[in-house]
Design a protein around this motif. Sequence first.
Motif, short mmCIF file in Angstrom:
data_model
loop_
_atom_site.label_atom_id
_atom_site.label_comp_id
_atom_site.label_asym_id
_atom_site.label_seq_id
_atom_site.Cartn_x
_atom_site.Cartn_y
_atom_site.Cartn_z
N LYS A 1 -15.76 -1.78 9.60
CA LYS A 1 -14.36 -1.37 9.40
C LYS A 1 -14.25 -0.45 8.19
O LYS A 1 -13.46 0.49 8.18
CB LYS A 1 -13.47 -2.60 9.25
N ASN B 1 -15.36 2.86 9.34
CA ASN B 1 -14.32 3.45 10.20
C ASN B 1 -13.23 4.08 9.34
O ASN B 1 -12.82 5.23 9.57
CB ASN B 1 -13.74 2.34 11.10
N ILE B 2 -12.77 3.33 8.34
CA ILE B 2 -11.71 3.85 7.45
C ILE B 2 -12.24 5.07 6.69
O ILE B 2 -11.55 6.09 6.56
CB ILE B 2 -11.22 2.74 6.49
N ILE C 1 1.61 -0.53 6.64
CA ILE C 1 2.13 -1.68 7.41
C ILE C 1 1.13 -2.06 8.49
O ILE C 1 0.81 -3.23 8.69
CB ILE C 1 3.49 -1.31 8.07
N ARG C 2 0.64 -1.03 9.19
CA ARG C 2 -0.34 -1.30 10.25
C ARG C 2 -1.64 -1.90 9.68
O ARG C 2 -2.21 -2.82 10.26
CB ARG C 2 -0.70 0.00 10.97
N LEU C 3 -2.08 -1.31 8.54
CA LEU C 3 -3.32 -1.80 7.93
C LEU C 3 -3.15 -3.24 7.49
O LEU C 3 -4.05 -4.06 7.64
CB LEU C 3 -3.71 -0.92 6.74
N ALA C 4 -1.96 -3.55 6.95
CA ALA C 4 -1.72 -4.91 6.47
C ALA C 4 -1.64 -5.90 7.63
O ALA C 4 -2.00 -7.07 7.47
CB ALA C 4 -0.43 -4.95 5.66
N SER C 5 -1.18 -5.43 8.79
CA SER C 5 -1.04 -6.36 9.91
C SER C 5 -2.32 -6.45 10.75
O SER C 5 -2.43 -7.32 11.61
CB SER C 5 0.13 -5.95 10.81
N ALA C 6 -3.25 -5.55 10.50
CA ALA C 6 -4.52 -5.57 11.26
C ALA C 6 -5.48 -6.60 10.65
O ALA C 6 -5.37 -6.93 9.48
CB ALA C 6 -5.16 -4.20 11.23
N PRO C 7 -6.40 -7.09 11.46
CA PRO C 7 -7.35 -8.09 10.93
C PRO C 7 -8.43 -7.43 10.06
O PRO C 7 -9.60 -7.40 10.41
CB PRO C 7 -7.94 -8.72 12.19
N VAL C 8 -7.99 -6.85 8.97
CA VAL C 8 -8.92 -6.18 8.05
C VAL C 8 -8.50 -6.55 6.63
O VAL C 8 -7.30 -6.60 6.32
CB VAL C 8 -8.90 -4.63 8.27
#
Lengths: 260, 379
Positions: B2, B5-6, B218-225
Amino acid sequence: MQRQDKGQIILFGKNFDGNDSSIKKDIGIVPQDLALYLDLTCYENVTFFAKLYGLKDGLLKSRVQEALEFTGLWDRRKDLAKKLSGGMKRRLNIACAIVHQPKLIIMDEPTVGIDPQSRNHILQSVKELNRKGSSIIYTSHYMEEVEELCSRIAIMDHGKVIAQGTKEELKTFVTVEERIEIELSSINYTLVDNVKQVSGVKECTFKDNKLMVVSEKNSKNLSRIIDCIAATDVDILSMNIEKPTLETVFLTLTGRTLRD
Amino acid sequence: MKVLNIAYYTILRNFRDYKTLTMMLLLPIMLILVLGSALGGVFTPNNISTTTICYLNEDKKLMSETLEEFLRSEEIAELIVIKSVQSREEAFALIKDNKAAALIVLPVGFSETIQKGEKVAIEIYNSKYSSFRASIVQSIMNGFISAANAQLVLRQLDGIPSAYKSFDNLQEISVTSEGNAPRSIDYYAVTMLVMTIMYGTSYGNFSLKEEKLQNTSIRLASAPVKYLEVVLGKLLGSIVTIFMQAMLIIVFTKVAFNVNWGGNILFIIFVCFSLTLLAVGLGMMVSNLGKNPQATGALLNFGVNIMTFIAGGYFPASQMGPAIDRLGFISPNYLAQQAMFNTIYGGSPIQTTNAMLAIWIIAAAAFIIAGSIERRSAN
C-alpha cells in the motif's frame, strides 16, 4: 472521519473504534465534496482506491471495469478527472467508493448540483447497489429522493435525530386528517348529506363538480364514501387522495426557520 | 504494498503537475545557461598582479641579509613587491588600507638563534580579506625556510658557510586551471541543482496537506490503510520525485553543456539523495508548524531563494564580501555545494564528511519535529 463523542458504533456485529481494518474494508464512503485526484484518469482514480482495499491482479481489473461500467464511465476511463462534467465527477466519486463492493455504503448528498440525467443515473445505481446486497446510508436534503430510495428514514436537526421510522410511520407524525377530492359528473345536496353521514367524515363541501371530503386520521372510510356516491346516479370522473409528503413531515418537524 | 501504491500515484501526479515541473526542471536549466554565460568572467582566472608585502627587519644580521636578497631576487620580484617598514603599526595601517597584503617580520636575534641551531619563527601577518595573496606570501616564505634549513644542515656538516644562491635547475611547467577549477557553467550546474532539490521542500509541504485540501483524506482515512502507511507513501513519492528531477538535471547538463560532475558520480548522487531527504523533511516540518499550506509554501520558496543566495548560488559568496561569505555556513545549500565541489575538484575529504554529517543531522531533526507535530495533531 470524526471520532464519536460518546457511545458505541456497532458494525457487522463488531464494536468499531474507527481503526479496525477488517471492518473498514466493508465500508464505502461517497463524500459530499468530491474526493478525487483530478490529475489522474478515471481508471487510475478507481484503481488507486481499489488497491488500498487490497484488490490486485485480475480481480482488481475486473472490479475497476465493473465500477466504471456501473457508473457509466467506462468509455471515459482514459480521461483525466478534471476533464469530466460535474455529473460525471459525482459518478466517479461513487465508482471509487463501490469498487471494493462494500457491504455498507455511506453516501453524503451524492446528487448535489448535477444534471437530471446524472441524478437519475445515480438514484437508479443506488437502488441497484441495494438490490445487489449493499446497505446504504443515504444523506440528502432532497425529500423526494429519500422517499424514493429509503426504507428507513431518520430526520436530523442540529445534529440530533428528531424522528425515525419508515416513511409511512413518519407521515403519521404530522397527519391529523385525510383529504379526498372527487370529481363527479354532477352533484346534489342529497349526495353531500349522505357522505357527511359516513363514519369518520368531518367535513364535506363542494365547488362546481368537485366534492371535497375531510376525514379523521386512519378512518379507513374511502370505500363507504364511494358506496354513497355509487348509490346515486352520479359518475366518478377522478379521485385524488391528498397525503402528506416527507417534505411536509420534514418542515413540520424541523420548522421553517432558515438554517445556516 | 500500500505504501508503494501511494508512492507510485504520488510520483505520477507530481510528474503531471506541469507548472511545478517547469519550475523544477526548466527554470534551473535556464538559470544554468543564463548565469553560466553572463557571469563567465567571474570564474576565468586572470593574470595575478604583483602583491605588495611589508618587511620589517629587526634582526639586521646575516640571515636577514640572505632573506632580503631572496625576496628581492628576479624570480620573486615577479610575484611580490617588498616595502620596508619601520614598525608593525606602520605595516598594519598599510594592510588595513589594502595597500599591502601581509607583513613579514624578522625578529631581533633571528640570525643568532638560527646559527645556534635553535628554532626561531619568522612572523607573518596576513590580511584576512586577501587570503589568496597571503597564501602566495606563505608559499614563498616556506620556500625560503626550506632552503635556509637545507643550508644550515650543510653548514653543520661541512662547516662551509653558504649564502642563498639561485640555480636555474627547475623545469618550467605551464599550469592550467582546466578540470581543477569550475567553469561558470560547472559552478552554476552544481548550485542550481542544489537549489532545485531545495525547492523540493514544496513537495514535503503539500504532500499530506493536499489530501485534506482535495478531500481525499476522507477516503484514505476510511480505507483499511494505516496513517503511517499513508505518510510513508507520500514521503517516498516526494523523495523519488525530487531525486528523479535531480538526476534529470545532472544527465541533461552533462549531455547538453558538458558539465564537469567529476569522477565520483555515485557520491554526487548520494549528496543529491541526502539533500532530497533534508528538503522533504524541512518541507513537512514547516508545513506542520503552519496551518495554511499556501502560506507555508510561499515562505519555503522565499527561504530557498535566500538560502541559495547566501550560499553563493546566484553569485559566488566569496566575491560578495565577508559578511555574505560567513552567512553561507547556515545554509543547507552551502553544505551540499561544499560536498559536491570538494568531490568534483578533489577538495578536503574532512570538509565533505562534515558537510554530509550536517545534512543528515538537519534532515533527521526536521523529520523528528515534523513527525512529533503530526502525531500530536492526529491525536
